[in-house]
Design a protein around this motif. Structure first.
Motif, PDB file in Angstrom:
ATOM      1  N   TRP A  89     -52.957 -48.138 -71.978  1.00  0.00           N
ATOM      2  CA  TRP A  89     -53.959 -49.081 -71.467  1.00  0.00           C
ATOM      3  C   TRP A  89     -53.781 -49.316 -69.973  1.00  0.00           C
ATOM      4  O   TRP A  89     -54.764 -49.434 -69.240  1.00  0.00           O
ATOM      5  N   SER A  93     -56.940 -48.136 -67.210  1.00  0.00           N
ATOM      6  CA  SER A  93     -57.712 -49.360 -67.046  1.00  0.00           C
ATOM      7  C   SER A  93     -59.043 -49.042 -66.382  1.00  0.00           C
ATOM      8  O   SER A  93     -59.161 -48.119 -65.592  1.00  0.00           O
ATOM      9  N   ALA A  97     -58.467 -54.264 -68.720  1.00  0.00           N
ATOM     10  CA  ALA A  97     -57.189 -54.099 -68.041  1.00  0.00           C
ATOM     11  C   ALA A  97     -56.150 -54.963 -68.742  1.00  0.00           C
ATOM     12  O   ALA A  97     -56.484 -55.880 -69.492  1.00  0.00           O
TER      13      ALA A  97
END
Length: 135
Positions: A89, A93, A97
Motif C-alpha cells: 500500500w 499509494s 494512502a
C-alpha cells in the motif's frame, strides 16, 4: 487464585501495557483522496497491528460518517492484514494512502492505542480539513 497481596492476580495481564508488547505494535492512518485539496489526506481509519502474534492481531477503528468514502480501504483490508500488505500500500499509494502513526504513550493495549490515535484525528486533523465538496 491467590489471596496474597504480594502475588499478582492471575486475571491481570500486565504484558499488554509493557514496553515489550508495545514494541511489536504498528499503527497506520488510512487516508483517501480529499477532492478539495487534491491529495489523499482525508483520514478514514486507524489500523493497528501486533506483530508478536501470528498472524498479526489487527484492530481497525473507523472515522464516523465516512462509510462510503472508506470503501476502498474496506475492500483492501478484507480478512487479514500483513506487513507485506502495508508495504504494498505504501509503494502503490494514489487515491488511497497509508501513513505511520506513533504508538501513544500510556496505551493499555492495541485497541486502546488505536482509540487514542483516532481520538487525536477526530479532535485535531478532521476539523482542520476543508469540506469535501462535490468534486
Amino acid at each position: 487464585m491467590s489471596t496474597d497481596p504480594t502475588q499478582p492476580d492471575a486475571t491481570t495481564d500486565d504484558s499488554a501495557a509493557s514496553p515489550t508488547a508495545a514494541s511489536s505494535w504498528q499503527l497506520w492512518i488510512l487516508l483517501v483522496w480529499h477532492p478539495a485539496l487534491g491529495l489523499p489526506v482525508d483520514p478514514v481509519a486507524v489500523l493497528a497491528l501486533d506483530h508478536s502474534q501470528e498472524p498479526a492481531a489487527r484492530v481497525v477503528r473507523w472515522v464516523p460518517l465516512v462509510y462510503d468514502t472508506a470503501d476502498p480501504w474496506r475492500e483492501r483490508l478484507g480478512e487479514g492484514t500483513s506487513v507485506q500488505d502495508v508495504e504494498r500500500w505504501i509503494a502503490h499509494s494514489g487515491t488511497c494512502a497509508v501513513e505511520p502513526a506513533a504508538v501513544p504513550e500510556g496505551a493499555l493495549d492495541l485497541a486502546h492505542a488505536a482509540d487514542l490515535v483516532l481520538d487525536e484525528l477526530l479532535a485535531e486533523v478532521v476539523p482542520a480539513l476543508p469540506p469535501r465538496g462535490d468534486a
